[in-house]
Design a protein around this motif. Structure first.
Motif, PDB file in Angstrom:
ATOM      1  N   ALA A 212      84.911 -20.390 -60.981  1.00 46.81           N
ATOM      2  CA  ALA A 212      85.781 -21.647 -60.458  1.00 46.81           C
ATOM      3  C   ALA A 212      86.530 -22.251 -61.402  1.00 46.81           C
ATOM      4  N   VAL A 213      85.899 -23.062 -62.163  1.00 46.59           N
ATOM      5  CA  VAL A 213      86.351 -23.554 -62.954  1.00 46.59           C
ATOM      6  C   VAL A 213      88.488 -23.036 -63.591  1.00 46.59           C
ATOM      7  N   TRP A 214      87.410 -21.623 -64.650  1.00 45.41           N
ATOM      8  CA  TRP A 214      88.874 -21.140 -64.589  1.00 45.41           C
ATOM      9  C   TRP A 214      89.896 -20.299 -64.381  1.00 45.41           C
ATOM     10  N   THR A 215      89.596 -20.349 -63.021  1.00 45.96           N
ATOM     11  CA  THR A 215      90.282 -19.241 -62.152  1.00 45.96           C
ATOM     12  C   THR A 215      91.265 -20.283 -60.984  1.00 45.96           C
ATOM     13  N   HIS A 216      90.744 -21.305 -60.375  1.00 46.49           N
ATOM     14  CA  HIS A 216      91.287 -21.853 -59.925  1.00 46.49           C
ATOM     15  C   HIS A 216      91.702 -21.154 -58.598  1.00 46.49           C
ATOM     16  N   PRO A 217      90.332 -20.717 -57.559  1.00 48.60           N
ATOM     17  CA  PRO A 217      90.417 -20.012 -56.473  1.00 48.60           C
ATOM     18  C   PRO A 217      91.211 -20.888 -55.231  1.00 48.60           C
ATOM     19  N   GLY A 218      92.356 -20.223 -54.851  1.00 39.99           N
ATOM     20  CA  GLY A 218      93.222 -20.824 -53.676  1.00 39.99           C
ATOM     21  C   GLY A 218      92.043 -21.160 -52.435  1.00 39.99           C
ATOM     22  N   VAL A 219      93.159 -21.280 -51.373  1.00 39.37           N
ATOM     23  CA  VAL A 219      92.170 -21.366 -50.219  1.00 39.37           C
ATOM     24  C   VAL A 219      92.128 -20.832 -49.814  1.00 39.37           C
ATOM     25  N   GLY A 220      92.900 -19.765 -48.937  1.00 39.49           N
ATOM     26  CA  GLY A 220      93.051 -18.696 -48.572  1.00 39.49           C
ATOM     27  C   GLY A 220      92.928 -18.324 -47.077  1.00 39.49           C
ATOM     28  N   GLN A 221      91.751 -19.033 -47.087  1.00 39.13           N
ATOM     29  CA  GLN A 221      90.559 -19.541 -45.485  1.00 39.13           C
ATOM     30  C   GLN A 221      89.944 -20.491 -44.695  1.00 39.13           C
ATOM     31  N   GLU A 222      89.930 -20.667 -43.601  1.00 35.73           N
ATOM     32  CA  GLU A 222      89.155 -21.485 -43.332  1.00 35.73           C
ATOM     33  C   GLU A 222      87.808 -21.450 -43.539  1.00 35.73           C
ATOM     34  N   TRP A 223      87.401 -20.333 -43.230  1.00 39.32           N
ATOM     35  CA  TRP A 223      85.277 -20.177 -43.363  1.00 39.32           C
ATOM     36  C   TRP A 223      85.808 -19.093 -45.144  1.00 39.32           C
ATOM     37  N   PHE A 224      85.073 -19.554 -45.946  1.00 37.66           N
ATOM     38  CA  PHE A 224      84.770 -19.252 -47.049  1.00 37.66           C
ATOM     39  C   PHE A 224      85.589 -18.967 -47.675  1.00 37.66           C
ATOM     40  N   ALA A 225      86.140 -20.007 -48.040  1.00 41.50           N
ATOM     41  CA  ALA A 225      87.276 -21.009 -48.723  1.00 41.50           C
ATOM     42  C   ALA A 225      86.808 -20.623 -49.860  1.00 41.50           C
TER      43      ALA A 225
END
Length: 369
Positions: A212-225
């Motif tokens: 999570a720290v190094w990929t900085h995932p985007g939101v993508g969706q309301e649930w389970f972003a």
């Protein structure tokens, strides 16, 4: 939150094996630990509003770290106390605690009190109006961490309860998986099998945080972003795994096994544990001080600060598990009447302190001291 932790297990050693004094059946220091964890969270939330005359930028950093420390201490306590009956039963070749009964006790421990506190926060004091039925379900079901931008909505301290409840739901299944790895093995093989499995769980938690720290995932969706994965149970598996490892070591010692000399030695010197914890906490503050100089934490700092705080929390809990529980000033402090009482009501303190803080803030404003 005291968050929970439940009642300490009172499972004795097999009758044919004398119980070592270093691994007592009673765990009298955990009430004090809960109290300290709850107070750490309260101080973390209150100090920015109090702003007393002696409050400085450097001290503010020390207070700011108490929130993370308190939460991780609670999670270690839960991992230890709730997993201990499972591993003791495994070592003694008994059936594990009944899953449905376990879930029922955890539900009654958490939800009724939380619902009362949330209802007062939302409908009596009006601090977090619920705008839709779906939001109401989200908050009352304790699933806000899994919905984008809702992690600290509602009763804002409840995000940690979401993680606790997730752990409760999965613990019997995790215990079943760890038990299946060495069901018919010798006691020694069971011990090392448990440690190996928990090591995998620990590393899985570290891996999730690192990803999570190094990929900085985007939101993508309301649930389970995925950009909120750091507030889900997988990102705290290392914390719970540490508490569960303590449970395995404690049960092994109680069954007559021997622990590595550093564990026995630290158990005899609880003050050393807490001094090491203070030193580790100082190290974590050096990361934060550096971050202030450069405006924000780097990815490396963001990853390592929680790891160092986990070491602090582990060292704080350690004397309450290992060593003679009637010896040492640290244990006397944890067993003191005031802390034991505060430990009994620590869940209430956790649930209601934000409401009290908001009421006081509305009445007299921030910086009221």
């Amino acid at each position: 939150m005291s968050i929970d932790a439940g009642t300490p297990s009172v499972v004795g050693a097999p009758p044919t094996i004398p119980e070592p004094r270093a691994a007592p059946k009673r765990l009298p220091c955990f009430g004090g630990l809960r109290a300290l964890a709850a107070l750490a969270v309260v101080v973390y939330h209150v100090m920015p509003d109090l702003q007393p005359s002696w409050y400085t930028w450097s001290l503010g950093g020390w207070f700011a770290g108490l929130g993370s420390l308190g939460v991780r201490t609670f999670f270690i306590i839960s991992g230890f106390l709730l997993y201990r009956p499972f591993v003791v039963a495994f070592f003694e070749n008994r059936a594990p605690p009944d899953t449905l009964a376990f879930w029922r006790r955890r539900f009654l421990r958490v939800f009724p009190s939380y619902w009362v506190a949330l209802t007062a926060y939302v409908y009596v004091f009006g601090f977090a109006p619920i705008q839709s039925p779906l939001l109401g379900i989200t908050y009352y079901a304790l699933v806000q961490n899994y919905r984008y931008a809702q992690v600290t909505a509602g009763l804002f301290v409840a995000w940690t309860l979401v993680i606790e409840v997730s752990f409760y739901a999965l613990l019997p299944l995790i215990a079943l998986g760890l038990r299946a790895r060495a069901r018919r093995a010798s006691l020694r093989a069971k011990f090392f099998s448990q440690l190996g499995g928990l090591c995998v769980i620990f590393l899985a938690g570290v891996a999730v945080r690192a990803w999570a720290v190094w990929t900085h995932p985007g939101v993508g969706q309301e649930w389970f972003a995925l950009n909120q994965v750091v507030t889900w149970l997988p990102a705290f598996l290392d914390v719970f795994a540490l508490g569960m490892t303590f449970a395995v070591l404690s049960a092994w010692r109680e069954s007559g096994g021997r622990l590595a000399w550093p564990i026995d030695t630290l158990g005899r010197f609880p003050a050393v544990c807490w001094l090491l914890a203070l030193e580790a906490y100082w190290v974590s503050q050096q990361f934060n001080a550096s971050a202030q100089s450069y405006a924000k934490l780097t990815d490396v700092q963001t990853f390592w600060v929680p790891s160092v705080v986990l070491v602090v929390a582990g060292l704080l809990v350690f004397p309450a598990i290992f060593g003679a529980q009637d010896r040492g000033g640290v244990r006397w402090f944890l067993r003191s009447r005031v802390l034991v009482f505060l430990g009994l009501i620590s869940y209430g303190i956790y649930l209601w302190h934000s409401t009290v803080l908001n009421v006081v803030r509305d009445e007299v404003g921030a910086g009221y001291l």
